[in-house]
Enzyme design. Structure first.
Site, PDB file in Angstrom:
ATOM      1  N   ASP A  99       0.839  -1.203   0.000  1.00 27.67           N
ATOM      2  CA  ASP A  99       0.000   0.000   0.000  1.00 27.67           C
ATOM      3  C   ASP A  99       0.875   1.255   0.000  1.00 27.67           C
ATOM      4  O   ASP A  99       1.669   1.450   0.916  1.00 27.67           O
ATOM      5  CB  ASP A  99      -0.901  -0.043   1.243  1.00 27.67           C
ATOM      6  CG  ASP A  99      -1.990   1.004   1.231  1.00 27.67           C
ATOM      7  OD1 ASP A  99      -2.005   1.861   0.326  1.00 27.67           O
ATOM      8  OD2 ASP A  99      -2.831   0.972   2.145  1.00 27.67           O
TER       9      ASP A  99
ATOM     10  N   HIS B 229      -9.926  -0.798  -7.355  1.00 32.21           N
ATOM     11  CA  HIS B 229      -9.624   0.305  -6.426  1.00 32.21           C
ATOM     12  C   HIS B 229      -8.617   1.273  -7.057  1.00 32.21           C
ATOM     13  O   HIS B 229      -8.785   2.487  -6.993  1.00 32.21           O
ATOM     14  CB  HIS B 229      -9.066  -0.282  -5.125  1.00 32.21           C
ATOM     15  CG  HIS B 229      -8.677   0.736  -4.100  1.00 32.21           C
ATOM     16  ND1 HIS B 229      -9.597   1.517  -3.449  1.00 32.21           N
ATOM     17  CD2 HIS B 229      -7.452   1.112  -3.631  1.00 32.21           C
ATOM     18  CE1 HIS B 229      -8.955   2.331  -2.603  1.00 32.21           C
ATOM     19  NE2 HIS B 229      -7.657   2.111  -2.693  1.00 32.21           N
TER      20      HIS B 229
END
Ligand code: HEM
Length: 317
Positions: A156, A229
């Site tokens: 991330d 996403h």
């Protein structure tokens, strides 16, 4: 990454672009309605840089930093200035299936260091200084998880802007001259439903995120239908792609069944982050929301403005 205001006075931003660290604390507080409370808060935020220096100097490689964001409710009284162009309370985003809730919060302290004890020490001394002028609304201790993975197991932070694109996407420029060098900060505390996420195959998870799980390589964008996403959070217009800087941190306590991601996004333009939320929660096209939300619930949502360090220091009485 100093910018110059009117070509003369150097404006030092806060350390929005502080390096990714092993630990972080996200502290959200409310200012109490009591005479003198705002003066106390003003003194503490004006002296923040000095406090960070004092603690940080004890171990410079631990890279202690702290940025403070100020919410719309207290901005006018705390600063005595007009409100930055885009600063307003978090606007709830209600999709057909999921809602990005708006929750209270007047100040955010984003404390980062490679040492948890230094984060702790700064938070301790900050709250000592603030005393009963504030109440703690939320306090979350995050940790770096292996190679910067979130608790869903994916790396991330990869697509964060770097180089000259970093100040250009995070710091206010001449569009709002009084607030050059500031940054809009949006935070949300998410809790994950780990058992249902774990029931998906790796391929299903990868198509939700838009990257491969093991090696983090990007998957191709879906041309139509359900977007990943990654794709939903790619914001482009005539001016090109608009980035934000994220420094999300995992947090949790397995014994309580708590597994979370603390999302934090710094942006030059708040509308960019808000557009991302709209695309995630309402969907693009509407109805096709971000599938990450079927496994992650937003428990909080707050917006702040992190003014330049120069502006903060100038608040000293
Ligand atoms: C990308 C996780 C919430 C904005 C990513 C990636 C992961 C991830 C794994 C791919 C790697 C990367 O580029 O960093 C999460 C998790 C969230 C969350 C676990 C919370 C449950 C959000 C929110 C926003 C956001 C709320 C914006 C409001 C972005 C952006 C990218 C990204 C801009 C990069 C897209 C690109 O490739 O250009 N996120 N995210 N994320 N996320 Fe999130």
């Amino acid at each position: 990454s100093d910018q110059s205001f009117a070509g003369r006075v150097p404006i030092a931003p806060q350390q929005v672009d502080a390096p990714l660290t092993r630990s972080a604390i996200f502290l959200v507080v409310g200012v109490v309605d009591r005479p003198g409370a705002m003066d106390t808060v003003r003194d503490v935020v004006a002296g923040l840089e000095g406090l960070v220096k004092t603690i940080g100097f004890r171990d410079l490689p631990a890279q202690l930093s702290c940025t403070v964001g100020i919410g719309a409710r207290v901005w006018p009284e705390l600063t005595g200035l007009s409100t930055p162009a885009e600063l307003h309370p978090f606007k709830e985003v209600r999709g057909a299936a999921h809602t990005a809730v708006s929750t209270p919060g007047d100040l955010l302290f984003h404390i980062r260091s490679n040492r948890q004890d230094m984060c702790f020490e700064l938070e301790r001394l900050l709250l000592e200084g603030l005393g009963d002028a504030v109440t703690t609304i939320d306090e979350t201790s995050g940790f770096r998880y292996f190679d910067a993975r979130d608790l869903l197991g994916f790396v991330d932070g990869t697509a964060n802007p770097v180089g000259p694109n970093l100040p250009a996407s995070t710091l206010v420029g001449d569009e709002d001259p009084q607030f050059v060098g500031g940054s809009y900060v949006l935070v949300q505390k998410y809790l994950h439903q780990m058992s249902s996420w774990a029931k998906l195959s790796t391929e299903q998870q990868e198509s939700i995120i838009g990257r491969r799980k093991a090696d983090d390589l990007e998957l191709d964008d879906a041309v139509e239908g359900q977007k990943s996403h990654k794709t939903l959070n790619t914001i482009t217009d005539d001016a090109g792609e608009h980035d934000i800087l994220r420094d999300n941190m995992p947090f949790g306590s397995p014994g309580q069944g708590e597994f979370g991601t603390y999302f934090i996004g710094y942006a030059r333009h708040l509308w960019v982050t808000e557009k991302m939320l709209e695309r995630m929660f309402i969907g693009d096209p509407p109805g096709l929301h971000d599938r990450i939300l079927d496994f992650s619930e937003a428990k909080t949502g707050c917006v702040f403005f992190a003014p330049s360090a120069s502006l903060l220091a100038g608040l000293a009485g």
